[in-house]
Design an enzyme around this catalytic site. Structure first.
Site, PDB file in Angstrom:
ATOM      1  N   GLY A   9      -7.465   0.035   2.539  1.00  0.00           N
ATOM      2  CA  GLY A   9      -6.230   0.525   1.941  1.00  0.00           C
ATOM      3  C   GLY A   9      -5.943   1.950   2.365  1.00  0.00           C
ATOM      4  O   GLY A   9      -6.331   2.363   3.462  1.00  0.00           O
ATOM      5  N   GLU A  59     -11.933   1.394   4.907  1.00  0.00           N
ATOM      6  CA  GLU A  59     -11.117   1.352   6.125  1.00  0.00           C
ATOM      7  C   GLU A  59      -9.746   1.816   5.674  1.00  0.00           C
ATOM      8  O   GLU A  59      -9.135   1.185   4.817  1.00  0.00           O
ATOM      9  CB  GLU A  59     -11.120  -0.075   6.679  1.00  0.00           C
ATOM     10  CG  GLU A  59     -10.541  -0.180   8.057  1.00  0.00           C
ATOM     11  CD  GLU A  59      -9.143  -0.752   8.038  1.00  0.00           C
ATOM     12  OE1 GLU A  59      -8.189   0.059   7.942  1.00  0.00           O
ATOM     13  OE2 GLU A  59      -9.011  -1.982   8.105  1.00  0.00           O
ATOM     14  N   LYS A 102     -12.382  -7.100  -6.658  1.00  0.00           N
ATOM     15  CA  LYS A 102     -11.283  -6.609  -7.475  1.00  0.00           C
ATOM     16  C   LYS A 102     -10.011  -7.100  -6.776  1.00  0.00           C
ATOM     17  O   LYS A 102      -9.655  -6.635  -5.692  1.00  0.00           O
ATOM     18  CB  LYS A 102     -11.276  -5.097  -7.555  1.00  0.00           C
ATOM     19  CG  LYS A 102     -10.170  -4.588  -8.483  1.00  0.00           C
ATOM     20  CD  LYS A 102      -9.816  -3.138  -8.199  1.00  0.00           C
ATOM     21  CE  LYS A 102      -8.421  -2.817  -8.708  1.00  0.00           C
ATOM     22  NZ  LYS A 102      -7.335  -3.488  -7.959  1.00  0.00           N
ATOM     23  N   GLN A 118      -5.920   7.936   0.433  1.00  0.00           N
ATOM     24  CA  GLN A 118      -6.046   8.499  -0.913  1.00  0.00           C
ATOM     25  C   GLN A 118      -6.879   7.590  -1.814  1.00  0.00           C
ATOM     26  O   GLN A 118      -7.815   8.024  -2.484  1.00  0.00           O
ATOM     27  CB  GLN A 118      -4.647   8.693  -1.487  1.00  0.00           C
ATOM     28  CG  GLN A 118      -4.599   9.544  -2.732  1.00  0.00           C
ATOM     29  CD  GLN A 118      -3.229   9.481  -3.402  1.00  0.00           C
ATOM     30  OE1 GLN A 118      -2.269   8.940  -2.826  1.00  0.00           O
ATOM     31  NE2 GLN A 118      -3.138  10.011  -4.595  1.00  0.00           N
ATOM     32  N   GLY A 119      -6.554   6.296  -1.798  1.00  0.00           N
ATOM     33  CA  GLY A 119      -7.291   5.346  -2.632  1.00  0.00           C
ATOM     34  C   GLY A 119      -8.732   5.216  -2.182  1.00  0.00           C
ATOM     35  O   GLY A 119      -9.660   5.227  -3.008  1.00  0.00           O
ATOM     36  N   CYS A 164      -3.104  -2.268  10.004  1.00  0.00           N
ATOM     37  CA  CYS A 164      -3.977  -1.139  10.305  1.00  0.00           C
ATOM     38  C   CYS A 164      -3.985  -0.835  11.794  1.00  0.00           C
ATOM     39  O   CYS A 164      -4.269   0.281  12.198  1.00  0.00           O
ATOM     40  CB  CYS A 164      -5.395  -1.402   9.798  1.00  0.00           C
ATOM     41  SG  CYS A 164      -5.940  -3.081  10.034  1.00  0.00           S
TER      42      CYS A 164
END
Lengths: 521, 521
Positions: free
Chosen positions: B241, B265, B184, B244-245, B302
Site C-alpha cells: 500500500g 511494499e 486484515k 504513509q500506511g 505498483c
C-alpha cells in the site's frame, strides 16, 4: 608494529578530534600506552563518504579479485598474529595462547569466505528464460543475481576481541558480499583493533582497491555509534553485545527516514536440559562438563550455558555436587572491562534477591576486576514465577533449576525468550521426552545441541548463530557461518537484457561457469 | 455464495463487535449490500491465539500434505472464480474480464508454491558431517533446515484485489513456508475478501488442518491493524500500500518489546530512460507504448511507469506527441476508492504547483470517482531542484522529464530514491550510456527492464518485486515470486543429533530424497 593510535579512515591517518583514551589492562587495572584518538561526526562523515565512493568499484570486483583480497587479509593477519595476540592479551586479560587461536580463526574465516566468493553460490544466480510462444502472452527473459546492499557499519564484540571484532566474521562476510565496511572499534581493545585494521588496510593497498573499502573509527560515549547508524550512506549495521546496547542502535536505525537492516546478536542463556535417564546414568559427568563449559572465557561467551534444568530425582545430587565442586575450585580471573565486572556483580545480587540460592562460589578475587565464579539454584516453581531469573548474567555464573517432573521441565522450556542455542542431554530411553521438547525449542532457538558441552563455534555452511528475539534482532539470519553473508545481499532482476549488457555471471553462455538455477532447478 | 459479512476467525463466524460497513461501488459511488462486520482487539486476540495454537501442527506438516493443501486452495478459488470476479468488479470498478484473469493468477500462485513446497529447496537443507578425526579438535555433525517464523499478519493491497489481497501472493508464500496466516481484509473490497477467505477456509477443513491456520479480520480505522502488529503472538507482517500506511505499521512493529520483521511494499515511480539512439529511431512508438502502460488499471499499479526521462533532441517531439495523443484520448475511469481519487487530484495539483506543466489531459470525468489521465512535463534542471517532483502520484498520470544531455540523464538517475523497477529503452549504439546508467540503477532498484512496456508481473524464480527504501522496507526480500517465501523462514541447526531425533528431511539416508548441500556443495 608501532601503534599510532590514529583513526584509520581509508588511507588516511586521522588524529584525535575529540580527545584521546588509553587501553586498560584488566589484570592489573592499570592504563596502557599509547594514546588512542577519539573522533566525532566529521570522521564518520568522511568514512561514510569514502565507503560510498568506493562501493561501485568494490561491489563490482570480479569473484577472483575479491577472493584474492580476502586471502590477502588472511595472510596479513597471520603475519602479525603473535604481536596481535600479545597486545590483545594485555588489553583483555585473556590468555595469549587462546588469542593466538582466535587470530588463526579470524584468518581462517577470511579464507573460508574467499572460498564462498570464488564458488559464487552466494550470488544465487537464477535464470528464467524467455518463453516467446507462451499463451496468452509471451514471457520475457528474467535473470537474477544478488548484489551488496551498500556500505556496512560493524560494531565488534568485546569478548572475542579478534574473531568477532575488527577482523571478525561480520567484517569478513560483509567484504565477501561486496560491501564496503566501516568498523566502530571497541574501546576495550584499541591496540588490538589497530593491528587488525592495519592488516586489512594493507590488503586494500596490496590489491589496488579504492581506499574507502575499509575504515576504522573510535569515539567516546555513543556519539560515533549513533552518527554511523544515522548516516544516510550507511545501508546496514551489525552489532554484537548487550541487549541494551543492541536495541538502542536497532531502534535508532528504525527511526531513520529510511530504516536500514540492523542485525544485532545480543543475549542468550543457552538453556541445557538434562533428561531423566541421562541424569540417572551420567549425572556427575554432565555436571562436571557443564561447569567446565560455563567457565570458558570467564563466562564471557554468547554460548555460555547459563541455565541447567534437571528433574529432581535419580542422579540429581551427583550432578549438583559435581557442578559445585568444579565451580568452587575455579580461580577468579580478570573480566574484560570494569563495566562488565560491575554488571556481573550486580547481576548476581539481583538473581539472589529474587530467589536464587547460592550453592558454590569460586576462589576469592585477587585483582580488582576478577570475576569469581558462582553456582546458584532455584526450584522450577519459583523459576516459572520470576521471569527475571531467566535473564543473562554475563560472566562465570550459572543457575541450576530443579524441576519436579517432566511436565514442569516442558513448562520451563516454554517460558524462555529467544535463544542462540539450547542443549539436550539424553539417552535412547529419553527419546519420547526429547520429541516433546523439540518443537518447543525449535520455536525459541537457532540451534539445538545433543550431548555436548564444548561445542566451539563452527564456521560452516550449516551453522546458525542466531535465533528469535532477544537472541538477535532478526531470526532469519545468522551472524556466524557461511550464510551470514546473506545479511548484506539483495536481489536484482535483469529483464529482457541484451546479452552484452548483462552482468557476466548471467550471460547466456555462463562464461564464469557459475552455478545457476534455471526455472528453479 | 451468500455473503454473511461475518469475520471469519478459524472455523468461527464472528459477528460485528464494532459496527458494520458496506462496500462502495466506485463506478456509481453507491453503497452495496450486505453489511460487513467490523471487529476490534478481542477478535485480533482470538485469531492470534488460534494461529499460535495451530502453528506447531501446521509448520510440521509434511511437504506432501502442505502442497496438497495449497492445491486445494487453488481448486477452491477456481470453483468460485466467476462469482469472485463479478463481486470484485462491483467493489472496485475494474473490468470483470481482468478480474477473472486475476482470479486465475491467484490460483496459479498457490499451485506454483505447491510445487516449491514439494521440491523442498526452500528448506535450504545443509549437512556438514562430523569430522571425528579433525585436529586440533573434532567437528560435531551440523544439520540445518529452515522453518516458519511463526504466525504472519497479511495486509492485502486494494489495487489488485485478488492476486495481492486475501488469496494473494503474501498469503500463498506464508502458507507455503509453514506459517499460519491472519489477513486484515481491505475495506475497499469486503465481499471479494469474503469469497476468497471462504475458498481458503474450505481447504483448511477439506484437508483436516487445525482451524487456526487461517483467519480474516476487518476493522474500522487503524484499530485492527495496530492490534495485529502489536500482538505478541504475531511474528511477521507483510503490507502492500502507501508509504504513509506502510511506514506507520513498520515503525509501530519496531517499537514492540520484541521487534518483528515487517515487509512493506510501498511506492515507486519506476523511471523509464529513453536513450538517445532509441529515441531517434522509435520516439513515437516508445511514447505510445509508455502511455498505454501507464494507463493500465487506471494507473493504480505498483509498476506503473510514472516518470519518463529523455534527452531533448532527435525523436523527442514525436515521443511527446505520441504520449500526449494517447493520454488525451484515454477515457476517464473509476478509481478504486474515494481516498485514492482525492489523493490523485491533490497529487496532480501538487506536481503543478512545483513546476510540472500540463501537456495533455484525458477525457473529462463522468462518474464522481473517475480518474482523468494526465501527462505533465518538466525540464531536467527543475526536476533535480525539486525532489518532490519524483514522488508518486497514484493514478493515470505521468511526468515527462526533458533532460539536456546524457550527463543530466545520469544526474536524474542518481536523484531517485529506491524503486521497484527502472526501464531502459536502447539501441545497440546506446550501449555505452546504458553501461554508465546500470550501476546507478542497480543501487536504486530491484529490477531493471530493457525495451519493454507491458511487463506483467511474472511469478517466477528470478522475479524481484522489491527494492531499496521507500520501494520496500527491506531490499533483501521480494514480495512476488517464488523466493518471496524467504520472508517467513528462519534457520535452525541440529547439532550432534541421533538420527532418530532429526527431522526427517535431515536424516542420514535422506528418506525424503530432498536436495541438500553437503559442506556447502
Amino acid at each position: 608494529m608501532k601503534l599510532t593510535g590514529n583513526l584509520l579512515i581509508g588511507a588516511s591517518e586521522v588524529p584525535a578530534s575529540a580527545g584521546t583514551m588509553k587501553a586498560l589492562n584488566p589484570a592489573t587495572n592499570q592504563l596502557i600506552e599509547p594514546d588512542f584518538a577519539l573522533g566525532g561526526i566529521a570522521e564518520v562523515d568522511m568514512a561514510a563518504n569514502l565507503a560510498d565512493l568506493a562501493f561501485d568499484h568494490y561491489s563490482h570486483t570480479s569473484l577472483a579479485e575479491r577472493s584474492a583480497f580476502l586471502e590477502r587479509i588472511a595472510d596479513n593477519l597471520d603475519a602479525v598474529s603473535r604481536e596481535l595476540a600479545a597486545r590483545t592479551a594485555l588489553e583483555t586479560g585473556l590468555p595469549e595462547a587462546q588469542l593466538l587461536g582466535e587470530a588463526a580463526k579470524a584468518a581462517t574465516q577470511f579464507r573460508q569466505f574467499a572460498g564462498v566468493v570464488r564458488k559464487g553460490r552466494f550470488l544465487q544466480l537464477a535464470v528464467d528464460p524467455a518463453q516467446p510462444d507462451r499463451q496468452p502472452r509471451p514471457r520475457m527473459d528474467h535473470r537474477l543475481q544478488k548484489i551488496a546492499i551498500g556500505p556496512v557499519a560493524v560494531f565488534g564484540a568485546s569478548n572475542f576481541p579478534i574473531s568477532y571484532s575488527v577482523a571478525g566474521g561480520d567484517t569478513a562476510s560483509a567484504l565477501a558480499a561486496g560491501a564496503t565496511v566501516i568498523v566502530k572499534a571497541h574501546n576495550a581493545h584499541p591496540g588490538s583493533s589497530e593491528i587488525q585494521a592495519r592488516a586489512i588496510l594493507q590488503a586494500v593497498q596490496d590489491c589496488g582497491l579504492p581506499q574507502g573499502v575499509f575504515s576504522v573509527l573510535r569515539g567516546g560515549g555513543n556519539l560515533i555509534g549513533e552518527a554511523l547508524v544515522d548516516h544516510p550512506l550507511i545501508k546496514a549495521v551489525t552489532f554484537t553485545g548487550s541487549e541494551q546496547g543492541g536495541m538502542a542502535l536497532y531502534r535508532r536505525a528504525q527511526l531513520r527516514p529510511d530504516p536500514i537492516p540492523v542485525f544485532t546478536e545480543m543475549t542468550s542463556v543457552n538453556p541445557t536440559f538434562i533428561l531423566p535417564h541421562a541424569l540417572a546414568a551420567h549425572g556427575a559427568q554432565i555436571g562436571d562438563g557443564f561447569a567446565e563449559r560455563m567457565l570458558v572465557n570467564v563466562g564471557q561467551a554468547c554460548l555460555k550455558p547459563a541455565i541447567l534444568i534437571a528433574v529432581d530425582g535419580n542422579g540429581f545430587d551427583p550432578l549438583r555436587t559435581a557442578m559445585a565442586r568444579r565451580v568452587a575450585e575455579a580461580p577468579a580471573r580478570p573480566m574484560l572491562t570494569p563495566g562488565i565486572h560491575e554488571a556481573y556483580l550486580s547481576g548476581l545480587e539481583q538473581l539472589q534477591s529474587i530467589g536464587a540460592k547460592p550453592v558454590a562460589t569460586g576462589t576469592a578475587a585477587l585483582g580488582d576486576l576478577d570475576g569469581r565464579s558462582a553456582l546458584l539454584e532455584v526450584d522450577g516453581q519459583r523459576f516459572l514465577a520470576q521471569t527475571a531469573l531467566a535473564h543473562e548474567v554475563f560472566g562465570p555464573a550459572a543457575l541450576l533449576v530443579r524441576v519436579k517432573d517432566e511436565m514442569q521441565m516442558i513448562a520451563v522450556a516454554r517460558s524462555f525468550r529467544g535463544q542462540l542455542s539450547a542443549t539436550l542431554h539424553l539417552e535412547e530411553t529419553d527419546m519420547e521426552l526429547a520429541r516433546r521438547l523439540l518443537p518447543v525449542l525449535e520455536r525459541r532457538t537457532g540451534r539445538i545441541v545433543v550431548n555436548a558441552f564444548a561445542h566451539p563455534q563452527e564456521v560452516t555452511f550449516a551453522t546458525t548463530h542466531g535465533g528469535p528475539f532477544p537472541a538477535t534482532s532478526d531470526s532469519r539470519f545468522t551472524s556466524v557461518g557461511m550464510t551470514s553473508i546473506e545479511r548484506f545481499l539483495r536481489p536484482v532482476t535483469y529483464q529482457g537484457f541484451p546479452d552484452a549488457l548483462l552482468p557476466e555471471a548471467l550471460r547466456e553462455l555462463n562464461p564464469l561457469g557459475l552455478p545457476r538455477s534455471v526455472n528453479g532447478d
